[in-house]
Structures are given as structure tokens and as C-alpha cells.
Design a protein around this motif. Structure first.
Motif, short mmCIF file in Angstrom:
data_model
loop_
_atom_site.label_atom_id
_atom_site.label_comp_id
_atom_site.label_asym_id
_atom_site.label_seq_id
_atom_site.Cartn_x
_atom_site.Cartn_y
_atom_site.Cartn_z
N ALA A 79 10.03 85.62 12.89
CA ALA A 79 10.16 84.69 14.02
C ALA A 79 11.43 84.97 14.82
CB ALA A 79 10.15 83.25 13.53
N VAL A 80 12.53 85.24 14.13
CA VAL A 80 13.80 85.52 14.81
C VAL A 80 13.75 86.89 15.49
CG1 VAL A 80 16.29 85.77 14.51
CG2 VAL A 80 15.05 84.09 13.15
N ILE A 81 13.20 87.88 14.82
CA ILE A 81 13.09 89.22 15.41
C ILE A 81 12.24 89.17 16.68
CG2 ILE A 81 12.15 91.53 15.07
CD1 ILE A 81 13.00 91.35 12.16
N ILE A 82 11.14 88.43 16.64
CA ILE A 82 10.28 88.28 17.82
C ILE A 82 11.06 87.64 18.96
CG2 ILE A 82 8.29 87.00 18.73
CD1 ILE A 82 7.03 87.36 15.90
N ALA A 83 11.83 86.60 18.63
CA ALA A 83 12.62 85.92 19.67
C ALA A 83 13.64 86.87 20.29
CB ALA A 83 13.31 84.70 19.07
N ILE A 84 14.25 87.72 19.48
CA ILE A 84 15.21 88.70 20.00
C ILE A 84 14.51 89.69 20.93
CG2 ILE A 84 16.73 90.62 19.35
CD1 ILE A 84 17.35 89.06 16.77
N MET A 85 13.35 90.16 20.50
CA MET A 85 12.60 91.13 21.31
C MET A 85 12.15 90.52 22.64
SD MET A 85 10.32 92.94 18.33
CE MET A 85 11.01 94.24 17.29
N GLU A 86 11.71 89.26 22.60
CA GLU A 86 11.29 88.63 23.86
C GLU A 86 12.50 88.38 24.76
OE1 GLU A 86 8.77 84.86 25.66
OE2 GLU A 86 8.77 85.19 23.50
N THR A 87 13.64 88.08 24.16
CA THR A 87 14.86 87.92 24.95
C THR A 87 15.17 89.22 25.71
OG1 THR A 87 15.75 86.31 23.37
CG2 THR A 87 17.32 87.37 24.86
N LEU A 88 15.01 90.35 25.04
CA LEU A 88 15.23 91.65 25.69
C LEU A 88 14.23 91.86 26.82
CD1 LEU A 88 15.91 93.82 22.50
CD2 LEU A 88 17.57 93.18 24.25
N TYR A 89 13.00 91.40 26.62
CA TYR A 89 12.00 91.51 27.69
C TYR A 89 12.39 90.68 28.91
CZ TYR A 89 7.80 90.11 30.25
OH TYR A 89 6.91 89.81 31.24
N VAL A 122 3.06 79.57 31.43
CA VAL A 122 4.36 78.95 31.68
C VAL A 122 5.32 80.05 32.12
CG1 VAL A 122 3.98 77.08 30.02
CG2 VAL A 122 5.05 79.21 29.25
N SER A 123 6.47 79.65 32.61
CA SER A 123 7.44 80.64 33.07
C SER A 123 7.99 81.44 31.90
CB SER A 123 8.58 79.95 33.82
OG SER A 123 9.37 79.20 32.91
N LYS A 124 8.60 82.58 32.22
CA LYS A 124 9.18 83.43 31.18
C LYS A 124 10.20 82.67 30.33
CE LYS A 124 8.85 87.97 33.43
NZ LYS A 124 9.65 89.12 33.94
N LYS A 125 11.06 81.91 31.01
CA LYS A 125 12.13 81.21 30.29
C LYS A 125 11.58 80.10 29.41
CE LYS A 125 15.92 82.34 33.43
NZ LYS A 125 16.99 81.82 34.31
N VAL A 126 10.56 79.39 29.90
CA VAL A 126 9.94 78.35 29.08
C VAL A 126 9.28 78.97 27.85
CG1 VAL A 126 8.09 76.64 28.99
CG2 VAL A 126 9.61 76.72 30.98
N HIS A 127 8.60 80.09 28.05
CA HIS A 127 7.94 80.75 26.92
C HIS A 127 8.98 81.25 25.92
CE1 HIS A 127 5.65 83.74 24.64
NE2 HIS A 127 4.58 83.03 24.98
N LYS A 179 15.38 89.60 29.70
CA LYS A 179 16.64 90.08 30.29
C LYS A 179 16.44 91.38 31.09
CE LYS A 179 19.72 87.04 28.82
NZ LYS A 179 20.55 86.24 29.77
N THR A 180 15.63 92.28 30.56
CA THR A 180 15.49 93.61 31.19
C THR A 180 14.29 93.70 32.13
OG1 THR A 180 14.12 94.48 29.38
CG2 THR A 180 16.53 94.66 29.15
N GLY A 181 13.27 92.88 31.89
CA GLY A 181 12.05 92.99 32.68
C GLY A 181 11.20 94.18 32.28
N ASP A 182 11.58 94.87 31.21
CA ASP A 182 10.84 96.04 30.72
C ASP A 182 9.57 95.57 30.00
OD1 ASP A 182 9.88 98.35 29.58
OD2 ASP A 182 11.76 98.93 28.62
#
Length: 523
Positions: free
Chosen positions: A35-45, A126-131, A47-50
Motif C-alpha cells: 500500500a505504501v509503495i503504491i502510494a509512493i509510485m502514484e505520487t511520482l506519477y 476524481v482529480s489526480k490529487k483526490v485519487h 509529480k512528474t506526469g509520466d
């Protein structure tokens, strides 16, 4: 006190609970860490838009969902067993033990379940930040859910923040915050969830290594390994520190458990740590099959004293000191504790008889004597010993505790090195060429599960015979039902849980073989 208790019923009840708990713990640690690793990966998405990070996030999220769904089933059964198999325990401490379990079910699990729906079905809705917020709250909810379960377990290991009510013959909570923030609870929570983080890091690297060996999704695998390796390095180093703190807490509050998993029979000043050892089949004491001699051991001087008391020359009690007593260092013998426990039980019984006979004056005097602070400290604190008939019952399974502890610690240090190499190879761009390391990464996944299970064996086998340290032995906690009923449900659960595990593995393998997918949405 134990003559009327069917020991086969106790053993089958313990076996059933252990079966359920161990299967449940197959699913939980991966949920906590992934769950934490997924949250980190989505944060990178975000932040970077990649969009590659979105593909990576959704793949690991799918595996998380499969694991979460099956883990819930075993967790529910585990909680029901407190009522069906351990009703005496539930009555004795239900006012305390029930509180964290209720909070976990009503608040933590509800929060986790609510935001997990947004996490899975909220893409493009929902928006990226909400998700992203929902994903982080799911990870937070998973750890919060674990917190309350571990607080309850820690209280069993070190009962604090309560008092015994002789009127109801129940323990009652008087300080919720002492229960929540006891050092035992804090160390157990931090160490346990961090072990889940380590397991998840190994899992992500191992699965990514499979893709690299197959020469599939190379970019996905590289990025996943970098995130998991950094996460794993931090988690595994912190795991070692929390393990050290937890061991120190155990040395002071559960010295018998500490002596058992360290293989320490005779205490000493400047006690050495057995870094490696192999036990023989020869018993050091013919009266107890749990005390086996060592064929070989590698001992490091003074380390155990420092680990236990932060003093290189401190006295660390061994099993024999705790059983036979050691007057020089202030350790009471087990026989004396048993006698004091019987005195406490006799006083309680006399009070209840006076109440039943309507002799209020005698009952009031006996209650006053029972609740006297000196009596509570010198007699009631050994209440659980009054159930025992043989001091050898206080010695847990030393070989199982010793080997489980050393497997756990050895693998813990292995994972630190493993994560460092994974990150080094990933940053140098050499992962695809390191095929032996990639194969090792795959095999490291079951090793992480082995270490995780070994940790719980140390925690639960090492504290036997206690279900509540010093207050209630396991033999007194069991529900008086037919042994055959427990045997039937044991095998039924064994079949069901095994089928669930097989089902999860098949679904997992299928999803892994399919690999990550990129949807057509822009979110």
C-alpha cells in the motif's frame, strides 16, 4: 487447578488459532507494505506526469487488491475464535482486549475499506490529487488497522493500564493511553509494520526481476526496482533498530521468552550472544524436553548483556535462574511464584464465597485485603501461576524459539544487503546482466515470508504458557467444548485456507503473466 482441563483440547485450540493466524499473516504484511509503495509510485506519477508511473501503479495496485480481499476472510475468522475457542480469556480481559479490536473494526478497517474503493474505481472519475489522497489514506488505514491489533497483542505480552475487579472477576481498563502507548505496544507496532514494508519491497523486486529475466517490460521493472530498493533499504535498517528496541523490552518484561530465543540456560554477567548454534537431541535436564544441549555454538562475549540492558557487564538471567531462582540478583523461584499465585486465588475464592453466603462484613474485609497495594504487588501479580502444577510448564519450546529467532535475524540482515545490491545494479544499469541476482531476487520472496512467520513464532511460542503474561496461562483461557469439535474445524479451516492461498497464487500468477497495461484514459 488443571486437573479438570483436557490438555488435548488446549493443544487443538492452540493449533487452530496458530493455523488461522499464520495463514492470515501470509496476506497482511504484503498489504501493509505494498500500500505504501503504491502510494509512493502514484505520487511520482502525479509529480512528474509520466504515464509510465501510472501503469506501474495500477499493476501493483491489482496485486494489492487480490491480496487484500483474501486476507480479510482469514482476519474475520481469527477474531471470531476469541469467542468460540477462548471464551474464558475473553471474559477475563474482554473489557480491555475488546476496545482496540472494536476501534480497529469500526474506525480503521472502515476507513481503509472506504478509500480503497476510491483508489480502485476512482481513476478518471476524481482529480489526480483526490485519487492520490485516497491511495495514501488507504495505506494509512492499513497501518492504523494493524496498530489496534498489535496494541491488543502487546497488552497480552505486557498487561498495563488496568486493574482487577474481584466483584466481576474481570480485568478492567483504567488508563487507555497507557495501554496504547506502552513501550511494548510501540515497539511491536513499529517492528511489525516495518517487517511488512521489507516483505513488500522484496516482493516488488522479485516480481520485477522475473520480468527482466523474461526481457519484458524492462522500463517498468527497472523503475519498480529502484522504488522498492530505496524503500527496502530504509525499512530494513529501521527494522533492525526496532528489533533491537523490542528485544530490550522483552528482556525486561518477558525474561523467560528472551532466555529461550537466545538459548541462554544459565545467566551471567557480561553474557555472550549466540550468533549461530545447533542443538543436539540430548536434554540438559531429563525432566524437560525443551532444554536441549548445543552441539556447536558461536558466541560473541558481552553482546547479550548490552543488548538487554545497555550495559556490557549486566547480569542476564537464564532459564535456570528464572525457574530455580537467583537470590543474589533478586530473581524469585518459580515454585515461590506458584505458591503466591495460589494464595491470591484462595483469597479471591474466599471473597466470592463470603459474597454468595451474604456475609457482607467478611466479604468487605477480604476485598480490602485483596485490593491492598502490597497484596496486589506481592501476590496478585503472580495470579496466573496459581493455575500451574509444575514449574517446568513455564519453559517454552526453546529449540523452536531459538531457531525461529536466528532465522528471522539472519534474514533481516540479508535483506539489508539484498536491497543495497538491487539499488546499486539498478542505478548502474546492470540489472539485465545480473541474471544470478535476478533469480536470487525471485527466491528471496519466500525467504521474506519465512522471516515474517518466524517473527510471530518467536513472539507467540516464546511467551508460552501465557496467554496474558503472569495473569492467565493458556490452559485456563480455553473454552470448554469438545475436542472433536475443535479438530473438525481445524481441518475444515486448513482445507479452506489452503484453497484460498492456492486461489490467490493462481490469480496472482495470472496477473503477473499478463503484466502491466496502459489504459486509454488521460487521467
Amino acid at each position: 487447578m488443571l486437573e479438570s482441563i483436557d490438555l488435548s483440547l488446549v493443544n487443538w485450540s492452540r493449533a487452530q488459532f496458530a493455523l488461522t493466524a499464520m495463514y492470515h499473516w501470509v496476506f497482511v504484511p504484503l498489504t501493509l507494505g505494498l500500500a505504501v509503495i503504491i502510494a509512493i509510485m502514484e505520487t511520482l506519477y502525479v509529480k512528474t506526469g509520466d504515464v509510465e508511473w501510472k501503469k506501474i501503479t495500477k499493476f501493483w495496485m491489482t496485486l494489492f487488491g487480490i491480496n487484500f480481499a483474501i486476507g480479510v476472510a482469514t482476519g474475520i475468522i481469527l477474531e471470531f475464535e476469541f469467542g468460540t475457542n477462548w471464551s474464558n480469556y475473553s471474559w477475563f480481559v474482554g473489557d480491555i482486549f475488546g476496545a482496540p479490536l472494536a476501534i480497529e473494526g469500526i474506525f480503521a478497517f472502515f476507513m481503509e475499506s472506504t478509500f480503497i474503493a476510491v483508489m480502485f474505481f476512482g481513476w478518471n472519475k476524481v482529480s489526480k490529487k483526490v485519487h492520490l489522497t485516497a491511495t495514501w489514506l488507504t495505506a494509512f488505514g492499513a497501518s492504523l488497522s494493524a496498530l489496534w491489533i498489535l496494541v491488543a497483542n502487546a497488552w497480552m505480552q505486557n498487561p498495563v493500564g488496568m486493574h482487577f475487579n474481584p466483584e466481576t472477576v474481570r480485568n478492567e481498563m483504567i488508563n487507555f493511553w497507557e495501554v496504547l502507548f506502552s513501550p511494548t505496544a510501540i515497539y511491536k507496532f513499529l517492528h511489525t509494520i516495518t517487517s511488512g514494508f521489507v516483505l513488500a519491497g522484496v516482493f516488488v523486486i522479485g516480481i520485477s526481476a522475473w520480468f527482466l529475466l523474461k526481457k519484458r517490460e524492462v522500463v517498468f521493472a527497472r523503475k519498480s526496482i529502484v522504488v522498492a530498493a530505496v524503500f527496502g533499504i530504509v525499512s530494513s535498517i529501521y527494522l533492525a533498530f526496532t528489533g533491537d528496541s523490542s528485544a530490550r523490552d522483552i528482556a525486561q518484561n518477558q525474561p523467560m521468552k528472551f532466555a529461550a530465543f537466545e538459548g541462554l540456560y544459565n545467566g551471567s554477567e557480561g553474557a555472550g550472544l549466540i550468533a549461530m548454534g545447533f542443538m543436539s537431541t540430548t536434554e540438559t535436564d531429563p525432566s524437560n524436553e525443551n532444554l536441549l544441549d548445543f552441539n556447536m555454538k558461536l558466541e560473541i562475549p558481552n553482546i547479550l548483556s548490552y543488548m538487554a540492558y545497555m550495559d556490557w557487564n549486566a547480569f542476564v538471567p537464564g532459564i535456570n535462574d528464572l525457574i530455580d531462582g537467583n537470590e543474589k540478583y533478586g530473581y524469585m523461584s518459580a515454585d515461590e511464584k506458584i505458591e503466591r499465585g495460589k494464595v491470591a486465588m484462595a483469597k479471591l475464592k474466599a471473597f466470592k464465597e463470603a459474597k454468595d453466603q451474604g456475609n457482607e462484613q467478611l466479604a468487605k474485609r477480604l476485598k480490602t485485603e485483596f485490593m491492598d497495594p502490597d497484596f496486589q504487588q506481592n501476590y496478585f501479580s503472580y495470579f496466573g501461576y496459581g493455575y500451574l502444577t509444575d514449574k517446568n510448564m513455564l519453559i517454552p519450546n526453546v529449540p523452536l524459539s531459538f531457531y525461529s529467532f536466528h532465522v528471522m535475524v539472519g534474514l533481516g540482515f540479508y535483506f539489508i544487503v539484498f536491497f543495497c545490491f538491487a539499488l546499486f545494479y539498478a542505478l548502474k544499469g546492470r540489472l539485465e546482466q545480473r541474471r544470478k541476482f535476478l533469480r536470487l531476487a525471485i527466491w528471496s520472496i519466500p525467504m521474506a515470508y519465512l522471516a515474517s512467520q518466524a517473527g510471530w513464532i518467536v513472539a507467540e511460542v516464546g511467551r508460552q504458557p501465557w496467554v496474558i503474561q503472569d495473569l492467565m496461562p493458556t490452559v485456563a483461557a480455553v473454552t470448554k467444548i469438545s475436542t472433536s469439535a475443535v479438530q473438525t474445524t481445524f481441518w475444515l479451516f486448513a482445507v479452506i485456507f489452503t484453497l484460498l492461498l492456492i486461489a490467490e497464487l493462481k490469480i496472482m500468477f495470472r496477473q503477473i503473466k499478463i503484466g502491466p497495461k496502459m489504459d486509454g484514459g488521460q487521467h
